[in-house]
Design a protein around this motif. Structure first.
Motif, short mmCIF file in Angstrom:
data_model
loop_
_atom_site.label_atom_id
_atom_site.label_comp_id
_atom_site.label_asym_id
_atom_site.label_seq_id
_atom_site.Cartn_x
_atom_site.Cartn_y
_atom_site.Cartn_z
N GLY A 207 -29.56 -65.44 -16.81
CA GLY A 207 -30.33 -64.78 -15.75
C GLY A 207 -31.12 -63.59 -16.22
O GLY A 207 -31.18 -63.28 -17.43
N LEU A 208 -31.75 -62.89 -15.28
CA LEU A 208 -32.59 -61.73 -15.56
C LEU A 208 -31.79 -60.65 -16.27
O LEU A 208 -30.77 -60.17 -15.76
CB LEU A 208 -33.16 -61.18 -14.24
CG LEU A 208 -34.00 -59.91 -14.32
CD1 LEU A 208 -35.26 -60.14 -15.14
CD2 LEU A 208 -34.36 -59.43 -12.92
N GLY A 209 -32.26 -60.25 -17.44
CA GLY A 209 -31.58 -59.22 -18.21
C GLY A 209 -30.44 -59.73 -19.05
O GLY A 209 -29.85 -58.97 -19.81
N GLY A 210 -30.10 -61.01 -18.92
CA GLY A 210 -28.97 -61.56 -19.65
C GLY A 210 -29.37 -62.12 -21.00
O GLY A 210 -30.43 -61.81 -21.56
N SER A 211 -28.50 -62.95 -21.54
CA SER A 211 -28.76 -63.58 -22.83
C SER A 211 -27.87 -64.80 -22.97
O SER A 211 -27.01 -65.08 -22.13
CB SER A 211 -28.48 -62.60 -23.98
OG SER A 211 -27.09 -62.49 -24.23
N SER A 212 -28.05 -65.51 -24.07
CA SER A 212 -27.21 -66.67 -24.35
C SER A 212 -25.74 -66.31 -24.47
O SER A 212 -24.87 -67.16 -24.27
CB SER A 212 -27.69 -67.36 -25.64
OG SER A 212 -27.67 -66.44 -26.73
N GLN A 213 -25.45 -65.04 -24.75
CA GLN A 213 -24.06 -64.60 -24.86
C GLN A 213 -23.31 -64.65 -23.52
O GLN A 213 -22.09 -64.60 -23.50
CB GLN A 213 -23.99 -63.19 -25.44
CG GLN A 213 -24.47 -63.09 -26.87
CD GLN A 213 -24.37 -61.67 -27.39
OE1 GLN A 213 -23.28 -61.15 -27.61
NE2 GLN A 213 -25.52 -61.04 -27.59
N ASN A 214 -24.06 -64.72 -22.42
CA ASN A 214 -23.41 -64.82 -21.11
C ASN A 214 -22.59 -66.10 -20.97
O ASN A 214 -21.77 -66.21 -20.06
CB ASN A 214 -24.45 -64.77 -19.99
CG ASN A 214 -25.16 -63.44 -19.88
OD1 ASN A 214 -26.29 -63.38 -19.42
ND2 ASN A 214 -24.54 -62.36 -20.31
N TRP A 215 -22.81 -67.07 -21.87
CA TRP A 215 -22.11 -68.36 -21.79
C TRP A 215 -21.02 -68.50 -22.85
O TRP A 215 -20.46 -69.59 -23.00
CB TRP A 215 -23.14 -69.48 -21.95
CG TRP A 215 -24.24 -69.40 -20.94
CD1 TRP A 215 -25.51 -68.94 -21.14
CD2 TRP A 215 -24.17 -69.76 -19.56
NE1 TRP A 215 -26.23 -68.99 -19.98
CE2 TRP A 215 -25.43 -69.50 -18.99
CE3 TRP A 215 -23.15 -70.30 -18.75
CZ2 TRP A 215 -25.72 -69.75 -17.65
CZ3 TRP A 215 -23.43 -70.53 -17.42
CH2 TRP A 215 -24.70 -70.27 -16.88
N SER A 216 -20.74 -67.43 -23.57
CA SER A 216 -19.81 -67.52 -24.70
C SER A 216 -18.37 -67.79 -24.28
O SER A 216 -17.56 -68.19 -25.12
CB SER A 216 -19.88 -66.24 -25.55
OG SER A 216 -21.14 -66.15 -26.19
N ASP A 217 -18.02 -67.55 -23.04
CA ASP A 217 -16.68 -67.90 -22.55
C ASP A 217 -16.63 -69.32 -22.01
O ASP A 217 -15.63 -70.01 -22.18
CB ASP A 217 -16.24 -66.93 -21.44
CG ASP A 217 -15.34 -65.83 -22.00
OD1 ASP A 217 -15.11 -65.81 -23.22
OD2 ASP A 217 -14.87 -65.00 -21.21
N LEU A 218 -17.69 -69.76 -21.37
CA LEU A 218 -17.68 -71.08 -20.74
C LEU A 218 -17.90 -72.20 -21.74
O LEU A 218 -17.24 -73.25 -21.67
CB LEU A 218 -18.73 -71.15 -19.63
CG LEU A 218 -18.80 -72.46 -18.84
CD1 LEU A 218 -17.48 -72.70 -18.09
CD2 LEU A 218 -19.97 -72.45 -17.86
N MET A 219 -18.83 -72.01 -22.68
CA MET A 219 -19.17 -73.10 -23.59
C MET A 219 -17.98 -73.67 -24.35
O MET A 219 -17.83 -74.90 -24.44
CB MET A 219 -20.26 -72.66 -24.57
CG MET A 219 -21.66 -72.83 -24.04
SD MET A 219 -22.95 -72.86 -25.35
CE MET A 219 -22.74 -71.25 -26.08
N PRO A 220 -17.09 -72.83 -24.91
CA PRO A 220 -15.96 -73.40 -25.65
C PRO A 220 -15.02 -74.23 -24.78
O PRO A 220 -14.38 -75.16 -25.27
CB PRO A 220 -15.24 -72.16 -26.21
CG PRO A 220 -16.26 -71.09 -26.21
CD PRO A 220 -17.13 -71.36 -25.02
N LEU A 221 -14.92 -73.88 -23.49
CA LEU A 221 -14.03 -74.61 -22.59
C LEU A 221 -14.53 -76.01 -22.30
O LEU A 221 -13.75 -76.87 -21.86
CB LEU A 221 -13.88 -73.83 -21.28
CG LEU A 221 -13.21 -72.46 -21.37
CD1 LEU A 221 -13.19 -71.79 -20.01
CD2 LEU A 221 -11.80 -72.58 -21.93
N LEU A 222 -15.81 -76.24 -22.53
CA LEU A 222 -16.40 -77.55 -22.26
C LEU A 222 -16.83 -78.27 -23.54
O LEU A 222 -17.43 -79.35 -23.49
CB LEU A 222 -17.61 -77.40 -21.34
CG LEU A 222 -17.29 -76.90 -19.93
CD1 LEU A 222 -18.57 -76.49 -19.20
CD2 LEU A 222 -16.54 -77.96 -19.14
N ALA A 223 -16.51 -77.67 -24.69
CA ALA A 223 -17.02 -78.20 -25.96
C ALA A 223 -16.49 -79.58 -26.30
O ALA A 223 -17.11 -80.31 -27.08
CB ALA A 223 -16.71 -77.22 -27.09
N ASP A 224 -15.34 -79.96 -25.73
CA ASP A 224 -14.82 -81.31 -26.01
C ASP A 224 -15.60 -82.37 -25.26
O ASP A 224 -15.57 -83.55 -25.63
CB ASP A 224 -13.34 -81.39 -25.64
CG ASP A 224 -13.10 -81.16 -24.16
OD1 ASP A 224 -13.72 -80.22 -23.61
OD2 ASP A 224 -12.31 -81.91 -23.55
#
Length: 338
Positions: free
Chosen positions: A70-87
């Motif tokens: 979102g506005l002011g954010g970055s790709s790091q905003n997803w660093s908690d969610l991405m690993p949980l769905l990586a499988d």
């Protein structure tokens, strides 16, 4: 500042935290993609084959996914969610032009349509579509536009507190809209030049989290460091102003470009996530969104704020998995009928 206090108007400086909470500390890879007039930084969980390494076989058991902040954010905003769905998902998160580590676009266009075009151009260049597209806030608005105009690129759509037009926005969201006023973002920067990155980060977290206390000390430190880095960028306040103006302008568009009209055109199975303590996108918009996106699923989190994927990543991940399972069931059924 407690989670129940009204935030100071200054919290509009960055409506989405610049970095993820970092509670897992999972290693990530970052690479840059150069397109004509556009340079995008792309983040992915470590261990994922690089794009040039002939990785088709390594990824065949996982569907491609793209995460949009979102506005002011970055790709790091997803660093908690991405690993949980990586499988299940071969996920990538991009820094939109002018945010994170991506420089501004050559044409200086920061409208929602331009952000949607950046997503489309990246997916076309990478050949990764159709993807499971996941967006938050302004990134949710851009993702809605992508799904509407390029349905071939989107397999499923997940929107977390999407910034869709509201006739009566919350008072706590008004200061963010004021960033769109020419010169106001830069003026705010000058008036608050003595603020420490720590203070700025606390204000942002108070605005975006249902309970800022959920942020770990490590996560807070990472957000502070990222905020301090961005304040040194010569284009920081200009990008914030132009992006906020682009979002406000998107709210006023009519006809086929209206975001609600485009929501009605989305064909992809859609998951909507809304937080009961969201100070930027009204919780009451959940019902309207559920009606606009045909056959959508709705997850409401009463204690969450504007960034549920950072506050309650496990809960959001479960809902995404259910969406993926439903999509697979639909695909299997369609194959059986054919």
């Amino acid at each position: 500042m407690s989670s129940t206090e009204s935030p100071d108007t200054a919290t509009a400086a960055i409506p989405v935290p610049p970095a993820g909470p970092g509670r897992r500390g999972a290693a990530e890879t970052v690479h840059t993609v150069n397109l004509p007039g556009l340079t995008l930084t792309v983040r992915a969980p470590a261990g994922r084959p690089a794009p040039k390494d002939g990785d088709a076989a390594a990824r065949r058991d996982r569907a491609p996914a793209l995460y949009v902040h979102g506005l002011g954010g970055s790709s790091q905003n997803w660093s908690d969610l991405m690993p949980l769905l990586a499988d299940r998902l071969d996920g990538e998160a991009i820094d939109l032009p002018g945010f994170g580590q991506s420089p501004p676009p050559a044409d200086g266009n920061h409208s929602v349509s331009a952000q949607a075009r950046a997503v489309i151009r990246y997916l076309d260049a990478a050949g990764r579509g159709p993807v499971h597209l996941i967006g938050n806030s302004m990134g949710g608005a851009a993702s809605t536009r992508v799904a509407a105009v390029r349905p071939d690129l989107v397999r499923t759509l997940t929107l977390i507190s999407p910034a869709l037009p509201e006739l009566r926005p919350q008072l706590t969201a008004v200061p963010t809209a004021l960033l769109a006023v020419p010169g106001l973002a830069g003026l705010f920067g000058r008036l608050t030049q003595d603020w420490t990155p720590e203070r700025r980060t606390r204000e942002v977290l108070a605005l975006c989290y249902g309970d800022p206390g959920r942020v770990s000390p490590e996560g807070f430190s990472a957000a502070v460091d990222e905020y301090a880095r961005r304040l040194e960028l010569p284009y920081f306040w200009e990008v914030m102003e132009r992006s906020a103006r682009g979002l406000v302008n998107a709210y006023t568009l009519g006809g086929q470009h209206n975001l609600w009209r485009q929501a009605e055109r989305v064909l992809a199975p859609t998951l909507l996530v809304y937080g009961g303590r969201d100070r930027l996108v009204s919780f009451r918009m959940a019902r309207r969104a559920a009606a606009a996106f045909r056959g959508s699923r709705l997850l409401t989190l009463p204690e969450a704020g504007h960034v549920a994927m950072m506050e309650y990543p496990e809960t959001v991940a479960r809902a995404v998995r259910e969406l993926l399972d439903s999509d697979m069931t639909d695909v299997t059924a369609d194959a059986g009928r054919s």
